[in-house]
Scaffold this motif. Structure first.
Motif, PDB file in Angstrom:
ATOM      1  N   LEU A  15      36.395  47.438  28.213  1.00 50.43           N
ATOM      2  CA  LEU A  15      36.865  48.805  28.437  1.00 50.43           C
ATOM      3  C   LEU A  15      36.792  49.164  29.919  1.00 50.43           C
ATOM      4  CD1 LEU A  15      37.972  51.359  27.151  1.00 50.43           C
ATOM      5  CD2 LEU A  15      35.624  52.125  26.805  1.00 50.43           C
ATOM      6  N   THR A  16      35.599  49.147  30.492  1.00 47.81           N
ATOM      7  CA  THR A  16      35.450  49.512  31.901  1.00 47.81           C
ATOM      8  C   THR A  16      34.512  48.540  32.608  1.00 47.81           C
ATOM      9  OG1 THR A  16      33.550  50.971  31.541  1.00 47.81           O
ATOM     10  CG2 THR A  16      35.744  51.965  31.400  1.00 47.81           C
ATOM     11  N   ALA A  17      34.631  48.508  33.922  1.00 42.98           N
ATOM     12  CA  ALA A  17      33.733  47.723  34.766  1.00 42.98           C
ATOM     13  C   ALA A  17      33.533  48.493  36.063  1.00 42.98           C
ATOM     14  CB  ALA A  17      34.320  46.347  35.054  1.00 42.98           C
ATOM     15  N   THR A  18      32.427  48.252  36.718  1.00 38.65           N
ATOM     16  CA  THR A  18      32.133  48.886  38.003  1.00 38.65           C
ATOM     17  C   THR A  18      31.789  47.805  39.010  1.00 38.65           C
ATOM     18  OG1 THR A  18      31.257  50.830  36.861  1.00 38.65           O
ATOM     19  CG2 THR A  18      30.705  50.606  39.173  1.00 38.65           C
ATOM     20  N   VAL A  19      32.345  47.902  40.208  1.00 35.67           N
ATOM     21  CA  VAL A  19      32.102  46.949  41.288  1.00 35.67           C
ATOM     22  C   VAL A  19      31.541  47.713  42.477  1.00 35.67           C
ATOM     23  CG1 VAL A  19      33.183  45.305  42.870  1.00 35.67           C
ATOM     24  CG2 VAL A  19      34.046  45.524  40.533  1.00 35.67           C
ATOM     25  N   TRP A  20      30.466  47.202  43.026  1.00 31.04           N
ATOM     26  CA  TRP A  20      29.867  47.821  44.218  1.00 31.04           C
ATOM     27  C   TRP A  20      29.903  46.809  45.352  1.00 31.04           C
ATOM     28  CZ3 TRP A  20      28.641  52.889  44.063  1.00 31.04           C
ATOM     29  CH2 TRP A  20      28.568  53.477  42.806  1.00 31.04           C
ATOM     30  N   THR A  21      30.669  47.101  46.396  1.00 32.21           N
ATOM     31  CA  THR A  21      30.777  46.219  47.562  1.00 32.21           C
ATOM     32  C   THR A  21      31.370  47.010  48.721  1.00 32.21           C
ATOM     33  OG1 THR A  21      31.729  44.176  48.435  1.00 32.21           O
ATOM     34  CG2 THR A  21      33.060  45.379  46.837  1.00 32.21           C
ATOM     35  N   GLN A  22      31.095  46.566  49.924  1.00 23.09           N
ATOM     36  CA  GLN A  22      31.715  47.187  51.099  1.00 23.09           C
ATOM     37  C   GLN A  22      32.962  46.422  51.533  1.00 23.09           C
ATOM     38  OE1 GLN A  22      28.703  47.573  54.118  1.00 23.09           O
ATOM     39  NE2 GLN A  22      27.589  49.122  52.965  1.00 23.09           N
ATOM     40  N   ASP A  23      33.253  45.319  50.863  1.00 24.11           N
ATOM     41  CA  ASP A  23      34.395  44.471  51.186  1.00 24.11           C
ATOM     42  C   ASP A  23      35.539  44.789  50.217  1.00 24.11           C
ATOM     43  OD1 ASP A  23      36.260  42.397  51.465  1.00 24.11           O
ATOM     44  OD2 ASP A  23      34.716  40.873  51.767  1.00 24.11           O
ATOM     45  N   VAL A  24      36.516  45.570  50.683  1.00 26.50           N
ATOM     46  CA  VAL A  24      37.617  45.995  49.815  1.00 26.50           C
ATOM     47  C   VAL A  24      38.429  44.800  49.329  1.00 26.50           C
ATOM     48  CG1 VAL A  24      39.749  47.353  49.704  1.00 26.50           C
ATOM     49  CG2 VAL A  24      37.750  48.269  50.866  1.00 26.50           C
ATOM     50  N   GLY A  25      38.620  43.808  50.164  1.00 28.42           N
ATOM     51  CA  GLY A  25      39.350  42.613  49.750  1.00 28.42           C
ATOM     52  C   GLY A  25      38.664  41.916  48.583  1.00 28.42           C
ATOM     53  N   ARG A  26      37.343  41.786  48.663  1.00 28.14           N
ATOM     54  CA  ARG A  26      36.585  41.179  47.570  1.00 28.14           C
ATOM     55  C   ARG A  26      36.703  42.019  46.303  1.00 28.14           C
ATOM     56  NH1 ARG A  26      30.556  39.001  48.160  1.00 28.14           N
ATOM     57  NH2 ARG A  26      31.726  37.180  48.767  1.00 28.14           N
ATOM     58  N   ALA A  27      36.644  43.340  46.448  1.00 29.05           N
ATOM     59  CA  ALA A  27      36.758  44.233  45.293  1.00 29.05           C
ATOM     60  C   ALA A  27      38.107  44.053  44.604  1.00 29.05           C
ATOM     61  CB  ALA A  27      36.579  45.687  45.725  1.00 29.05           C
ATOM     62  N   VAL A  28      39.175  43.946  45.367  1.00 30.83           N
ATOM     63  CA  VAL A  28      40.510  43.778  44.794  1.00 30.83           C
ATOM     64  C   VAL A  28      40.626  42.415  44.107  1.00 30.83           C
ATOM     65  CG1 VAL A  28      42.968  43.553  45.351  1.00 30.83           C
ATOM     66  CG2 VAL A  28      41.620  45.404  46.355  1.00 30.83           C
ATOM     67  N   ARG A  29      40.098  41.372  44.743  1.00 29.19           N
ATOM     68  CA  ARG A  29      40.138  40.042  44.124  1.00 29.19           C
ATOM     69  C   ARG A  29      39.368  40.034  42.809  1.00 29.19           C
ATOM     70  NH1 ARG A  29      39.217  38.737  49.436  1.00 29.19           N
ATOM     71  NH2 ARG A  29      37.035  38.209  49.056  1.00 29.19           N
ATOM     72  N   LEU A  30      38.210  40.656  42.786  1.00 28.67           N
ATOM     73  CA  LEU A  30      37.407  40.722  41.575  1.00 28.67           C
ATOM     74  C   LEU A  30      38.109  41.555  40.510  1.00 28.67           C
ATOM     75  CD1 LEU A  30      33.709  40.582  41.379  1.00 28.67           C
ATOM     76  CD2 LEU A  30      34.778  42.349  40.041  1.00 28.67           C
ATOM     77  N   ALA A  31      38.684  42.683  40.899  1.00 26.72           N
ATOM     78  CA  ALA A  31      39.373  43.561  39.946  1.00 26.72           C
ATOM     79  C   ALA A  31      40.547  42.845  39.285  1.00 26.72           C
ATOM     80  CB  ALA A  31      39.861  44.828  40.648  1.00 26.72           C
ATOM     81  N   ARG A  32      41.225  41.994  40.013  1.00 25.48           N
ATOM     82  CA  ARG A  32      42.349  41.242  39.439  1.00 25.48           C
ATOM     83  C   ARG A  32      41.888  40.246  38.380  1.00 25.48           C
ATOM     84  NH1 ARG A  32      45.635  40.056  45.013  1.00 25.48           N
ATOM     85  NH2 ARG A  32      46.730  42.045  45.066  1.00 25.48           N
ATOM     86  N   ARG A  33      40.671  39.742  38.516  1.00 21.48           N
ATOM     87  CA  ARG A  33      40.198  38.692  37.616  1.00 21.48           C
ATOM     88  C   ARG A  33      39.355  39.197  36.446  1.00 21.48           C
ATOM     89  NH1 ARG A  33      37.680  34.144  41.257  1.00 21.48           N
ATOM     90  NH2 ARG A  33      37.510  33.152  39.214  1.00 21.48           N
ATOM     91  N   VAL A  34      38.776  40.376  36.559  1.00 20.30           N
ATOM     92  CA  VAL A  34      37.945  40.905  35.477  1.00 20.30           C
ATOM     93  C   VAL A  34      38.835  41.472  34.374  1.00 20.30           C
ATOM     94  CG1 VAL A  34      36.283  42.710  34.865  1.00 20.30           C
ATOM     95  CG2 VAL A  34      35.929  41.337  36.904  1.00 20.30           C
ATOM     96  N   GLN A  35      38.540  41.110  33.149  1.00 20.05           N
ATOM     97  CA  GLN A  35      39.330  41.551  32.000  1.00 20.05           C
ATOM     98  C   GLN A  35      38.793  42.889  31.497  1.00 20.05           C
ATOM     99  OE1 GLN A  35      38.777  38.218  29.426  1.00 20.05           O
ATOM    100  NE2 GLN A  35      40.229  36.947  30.533  1.00 20.05           N
ATOM    101  N   ALA A  36      39.188  43.954  32.170  1.00 26.38           N
ATOM    102  CA  ALA A  36      38.798  45.308  31.779  1.00 26.38           C
ATOM    103  C   ALA A  36      39.972  46.233  32.036  1.00 26.38           C
ATOM    104  CB  ALA A  36      37.576  45.778  32.560  1.00 26.38           C
ATOM    105  N   GLY A  37      40.098  47.247  31.202  1.00 26.46           N
ATOM    106  CA  GLY A  37      41.217  48.172  31.334  1.00 26.46           C
ATOM    107  C   GLY A  37      41.070  49.135  32.485  1.00 26.46           C
ATOM    108  N   GLN A  38      39.851  49.322  32.947  1.00 26.79           N
ATOM    109  CA  GLN A  38      39.596  50.261  34.037  1.00 26.79           C
ATOM    110  C   GLN A  38      38.470  49.705  34.898  1.00 26.79           C
ATOM    111  OE1 GLN A  38      37.176  54.034  33.579  1.00 26.79           O
ATOM    112  NE2 GLN A  38      39.264  54.766  33.505  1.00 26.79           N
TER     113      GLN A  38
END
Length: 88
Positions: A15-38
């Motif tokens: 359903l949801t996931a939360t990512v905490w990082t100061q590296d926006v590129g890493r956050a986007v890469r992780l968001a693309r790979r995590v199977q969550a709707g939000q």
């Protein structure tokens, strides 16, 4: 990062996931790979559309059917992902 993605995707739900990082590129890469709707980046996912009014809301896998809110609710057979990044 691979272990975090494997742990996140290794559940029946998405359903949801939360990512905490100061590296926006890493956050986007992780968001693309995590199977969550939000995915909320550097902010809390509050069970709603992560503070994004009108954003699609719904999960992957066993976390509900389709989407509510936004125009994507019409496309029940797609996998839409909402990524919110706190850039402040």
């Amino acid at each position: 990062m691979a272990i975090a993605i494997a742990n996140a995707n290794g559940t029946r739900y998405g359903l949801t996931a939360t990512v905490w990082t100061q590296d926006v590129g890493r956050a986007v890469r992780l968001a693309r790979r995590v199977q969550a709707g939000q995915i909320a980046v550097d902010t809390l996912g509050d069970g709603g559309p992560a503070g994004a009014i009108g954003a699609p809301f719904g999960g992957y896998k066993h976390s509900g059917f389709g989407r509510s809110m936004g125009p994507d609710y019409l496309e029940d057979w797609t996998q839409v992902k909402c990524v919110v990044i706190n850039a402040a």
